[in-house]
Design a protein around this motif. Structure first.
Motif, PDB file in Angstrom:
ATOM      1  N   LEU A 294       0.907  -1.225  -0.110  1.00  0.00           N
ATOM      2  CA  LEU A 294       0.070   0.005   0.089  1.00  0.00           C
ATOM      3  C   LEU A 294       0.741   1.325  -0.084  1.00  0.00           C
ATOM      4  O   LEU A 294       0.359   2.244   0.481  1.00  0.00           O
ATOM      5  CB  LEU A 294      -0.880  -0.097   1.262  1.00  0.00           C
ATOM      6  N   LEU A 299      -0.579   1.973  -4.725  1.00  0.00           N
ATOM      7  CA  LEU A 299      -1.716   2.758  -5.046  1.00  0.00           C
ATOM      8  C   LEU A 299      -1.768   3.425  -6.418  1.00  0.00           C
ATOM      9  O   LEU A 299      -3.028   3.499  -7.041  1.00  0.00           O
ATOM     10  CB  LEU A 299      -1.602   4.147  -3.968  1.00  0.00           C
ATOM     11  N   LEU A 333      -8.817  -2.395  -1.334  1.00  0.00           N
ATOM     12  CA  LEU A 333      -7.733  -2.255  -0.460  1.00  0.00           C
ATOM     13  C   LEU A 333      -7.962  -3.697   0.368  1.00  0.00           C
ATOM     14  O   LEU A 333      -6.412  -3.993   0.757  1.00  0.00           O
ATOM     15  CB  LEU A 333      -8.055  -0.908   0.213  1.00  0.00           C
ATOM     16  N   THR A 336      -5.904  -6.594  -0.765  1.00  0.00           N
ATOM     17  CA  THR A 336      -4.263  -6.340  -1.077  1.00  0.00           C
ATOM     18  C   THR A 336      -3.657  -7.631  -0.362  1.00  0.00           C
ATOM     19  O   THR A 336      -4.075  -7.561   0.999  1.00  0.00           O
ATOM     20  CB  THR A 336      -3.692  -5.205  -0.845  1.00  0.00           C
ATOM     21  N   ALA A 355      -5.527   6.599  -0.387  1.00  0.00           N
ATOM     22  CA  ALA A 355      -5.593   5.877  -1.772  1.00  0.00           C
ATOM     23  C   ALA A 355      -6.613   6.760  -2.709  1.00  0.00           C
ATOM     24  O   ALA A 355      -6.402   7.201  -3.935  1.00  0.00           O
ATOM     25  CB  ALA A 355      -6.296   4.661  -1.366  1.00  0.00           C
TER      26      ALA A 355
END
Length: 760
Positions: A294, A299, A333, A336, A355
């Motif tokens: 992340l 992103l 997200l 991930t 993000a």
């Protein structure tokens, strides 16, 4: 100079006079600069110090209820923790907006927290993030319109996720990480990420769909009223109101304070904003440079994935002509790999807002400045900022709404599902030619609809000097029957980023026709307009108004030491900019001007001219030996300085230059001018629509403001000291006079400061 002189003092509650002032109830335009600076310094420090995002509601809390930066929490007198409403994971509850201070039920022990983030968790959003179009921007309590469901007028129940800060009240009331881990693992009192999933109830849809700040203001006027009106608050709101003020004035004063806080947040240079959430640029930069999970690479890939969702994986004649996708960010997200604790606790909200900001920056930065579209003709924008961390809309071929940033949620999904009018896709624009022999005065048609026509027009030097705007032939064809030669028209001019005088912003002009060519004449172009600036023009069919607007570049550029902030045509800039040929120009200036004016142009503004033609163009048909020598010397000096370069090119059958020289063609020596373009730092993103709305909110009428500048308030005493009996009595009278809540006696360790005027 001492450190105190260099660094502004940060407000400390119950030590310094109240930070929020009576003037702030009127709105930001009525607040003295010194008071705004003090508030900005404090909020800047709060945003940097807190581990969570700072919503405008939380920023108000910090200033109103006294968040002590030294103690790391709300530790003052106004917060009666036992009066906080209880919230229980998985249960029904009255809606608790961001900013609400709550007691979280965890079995045997109650934890105190501040709600710092909130989002919708509709069950129709899939685990991959795919969302039904109708949900994007839908009102609270709505169902799929295709099923024939209608909105009711009664109470509304909707699923929500609350992210709370358990450290908001200082070390003495914080939950230990080990305790929170146990609660998460059990799943009874918190979900697996340490958040509260609740079923929030509202009186009606209108209340549920109000903005987060408006909901919190309503909450403070109702369920949180005792907290708002506590006699122990640094500045109880009713104490600044004049006699006779009622509920409406109290609400207006509260709205004015929120407008002031929102205005200060919007102007903090060290802060980025996503909607009404503020976060430090330093933490955002750290994430962008982080190569881990992340981080910036992840992103950035997420942004590209959202844009590509509207592009078919393979081209097929059976594929739909237009594709629109709606994707929620939070589920993406959460899928991930290798997350660890990245999305646990308040970190979840920070990652999500980071993000969204990355995607918004990508959608602005990578879009074509002329069409507003990404590669493959995709338009990417956020459509709903409430559901599942934000629903992003990708459309191909894209249509760009007028006067709306890509981060302004428009709810187009719901609008389309309910039959509201939204623009249909236009054909993808034709690619630009690689070479241009001469910049054209003819504009480029962008959009033709039943209601309006849109085109772009590059202003040339002749347009500025002779005060006219050419009208492209395709637009002029549409004028037939609507506009007559000699007709009086209005030209509305908008210079992006600048405020024009009234007589420049709206001008009376005349439509003139010469043969088949039309133009508007008689205008006075703003001084900020320059040769090569590109204007976007619109004409409402059947009307007498033409609008012309410049567009700020995503990042300003310097072209050959000339600073340019607005979109421009590089080829026109090469041809028409000032070449230093007024007065007595140097020989270098003459040579450079000839290459730029007579050379073969490309779309980047490069000009190529046969070196053999330079002498005659600079010196005339019959040059003197001295002039020839000066020209040759000037060419050598320009090449040595890097302002021109020497190369070879070929000639086609018509004798025109061709670069690079084709195989088998006779090579000729050429001089090449290439503009030196240096890109500056990107501009700050626009203030989010939600904050713009808050800032423009009308505050208290000044006639309802009490005369004294500083209301009575509490002050913390040094250890071992006690307030005098007169001060105790004065506090009791103060509390009764303004109808304040809380104990009638001074809190332990505090005294009362009588009202006074600043500077006395």
């Amino acid at each position: 100079m001492s450190v105190t002189d260099q660094e502004p003092k940060v407000w400390q509650p119950y030590v310094d006079v109240p930070l929020l002032t009576a003037n702030m109830t009127l709105g930001p335009e009525h607040v003295p600069a010194g008071e705004l600076r003090a508030l900005a310094t404090y909020l800047d420090a709060v945003i940097a110090a807190r581990a969570c995002l700072v919503h405008v509601n939380v920023a108000f809390n910090a200033a109103y209820f006294g968040y002590d930066l030294r103690a790391g929490g709300y530790v003052g007198g106004p917060l009666d923790l036992d009066s906080f409403p209880t919230v229980e994971h998985g249960q029904h509850t009255q809606a608790r907006p961001v900013g609400a201070m709550v007691a979280v039920a965890t079995g045997a022990q109650t934890l105190f927290a501040e709600v710092v983030y909130r989002e919708g968790t509709h069950t129709d959003v899939s685990e991959s993030g795919s969302a039904p179009p109708w949900l994007s921007g839908a009102p609270a309590g709505a169902a799929d319109p295709a099923l024939g469901a209608e909105l009711g007028d009664g109470p509304v129940l909707r699923p929500e996720l609350l992210v709370v800060d358990f450290d908001a009240f200082g070390a003495g009331f914080s939950a230990t990480p080990a305790h929170l881990d146990r609660l998460r693992q059990r799943g009874r009192w918190l979900n697996e990420r340490g958040h509260l999933s609740v079923h929030a109830t509202y009186d009606n849809t209108a209340i549920a769909d109000a903005g987060e700040a408006q909901q919190y203001q309503r909450y403070l006027m109702t369920a949180g009223r005792d907290q708002l009106m506590s006699a122990a608050a640094p500045l109880p709101l009713s104490t600044v109101l004049a006699d006779g003020a009622g509920e409406d004035e109290l609400a207006s004063a509260l709205a004015g304070m929120f407008a002031t806080v929102a205005s200060v947040l919007a102007q903090l240079p060290s802060v980025r904003l996503w909607g009404a959430y503020a976060f430090p640029r330093t933490t955002f930069a750290a994430r962008l440079s982080d190569p881990g999970v992340l981080g910036g690479e992840d992103l950035g890939a997420l942004a590209r994935q959202l844009a590509s969702s509207a592009v078919p994986s393979r081209k097929s004649r059976w594929a739909p002509a237009s594709t629109v996708t709606y994707t929620a960010l939070s589920p993406m997200l959460c899928q991930t790999s290798g997350l660890g604790r990245q999305l646990t606790g308040v970190r979840y909200a920070t990652v999500l807002v980071h993000a969204n900001t990355v995607v918004g920056d990508y959608a602005r930065r990578e879009a074509d400045p002329e069409t507003g579209l990404l590669d493959d003709g995709v338009h990417l924008r956020v459509d709903d900022t409430w559901q599942s961390g934000g629903i992003w809309r990708a459309q191909r071929p894209g249509v760009v709404p007028d006067d709306a940033d890509v981060t302004d949620p428009l709810g187009l999904g719901w609008a389309h599902a309910t039959g509201q009018d939204i623009p249909e896709p236009e054909p993808e624009p034709e690619p630009e030619p690689e070479d241009v022999e001469e910049p054209e005065d003819e504009g480029r048609l962008l959009n033709v609809s039943d209601s309006q026509v849109m085109w772009t027009q590059t202003l040339r030097l002749a347009h500025l000097v002779d005060s006219y705007l050419p009208v492209p032939s395709k637009v002029a064809d549409l004028w037939e029957g609507d506009v007559l030669p000699g007709a009086d028209m209005r030209l509305a001019i908008h210079h992006d980023g600048y405020e024009l005088a009234a007589d420049e912003a709206s001008q009376s002009v005349t439509a003139e026709r010469t043969g088949q060519a039309w133009k508007l004449t008689g205008m006075s172009w703003p001084l900020g307009f320059f040769a090569s600036i590109v204007l976007t023009c619109t004409w409402q069919r059947g009307g007498r108004m033409v609008r012309a607007s410049s567009t700020l570049l995503y990042a300003p550029v310097t072209v050959d030491d000339r600073h340019i902030e607005h979109r421009y045509d590089p080829a026109a800039l090469t041809r028409d900019s000032d070449h230093g040929d007024t007065g007595h120009p140097s020989w270098q200036a003459r040579v450079l001007a000839v290459v730029r004016r007579a050379g073969l142009l490309d779309v980047t503004g490069c000009a190529t001219l046969e070196e053999a033609r330079v002498n005659s163009l600079v010196c005339g048909a019959i040059p003197t030996p001295a002039d020839l020598a000066a020209t040759v010397r000037a060419v050598d000096e320009l090449v040595s300085a890097g302002r021109l370069s020497q190369n070879t090119a070929g000639l086609d059958r018509r004798g025109d230059l061709v670069t690079p020289c084709p195989p088998g063609s006779a090579a000729v020596r050429v001089l090449v001018y290439e503009p030196v373009v240096v890109t500056g730092s990107p501009r700050p993103p626009p203030v989010p629509a939600v904050l713009r709305g808050l800032i423009s909110t009308r505050g208290l009428d000044s006639r309802m403001l009490a005369e004294h500048a500083v209301a009575g308030h509490l002050r913390r005493l040094p250890p071992g000291q006690h307030p005098s009996e007169p001060k105790r009595a004065e506090f009791r009278l103060f509390r009764a006079s303004f109808g304040l809540a809380g104990p009638a006696e001074l809190p332990l360790g505090y005294t009362f400061v009588s009202p006074f005027k600043r500077g006395y």
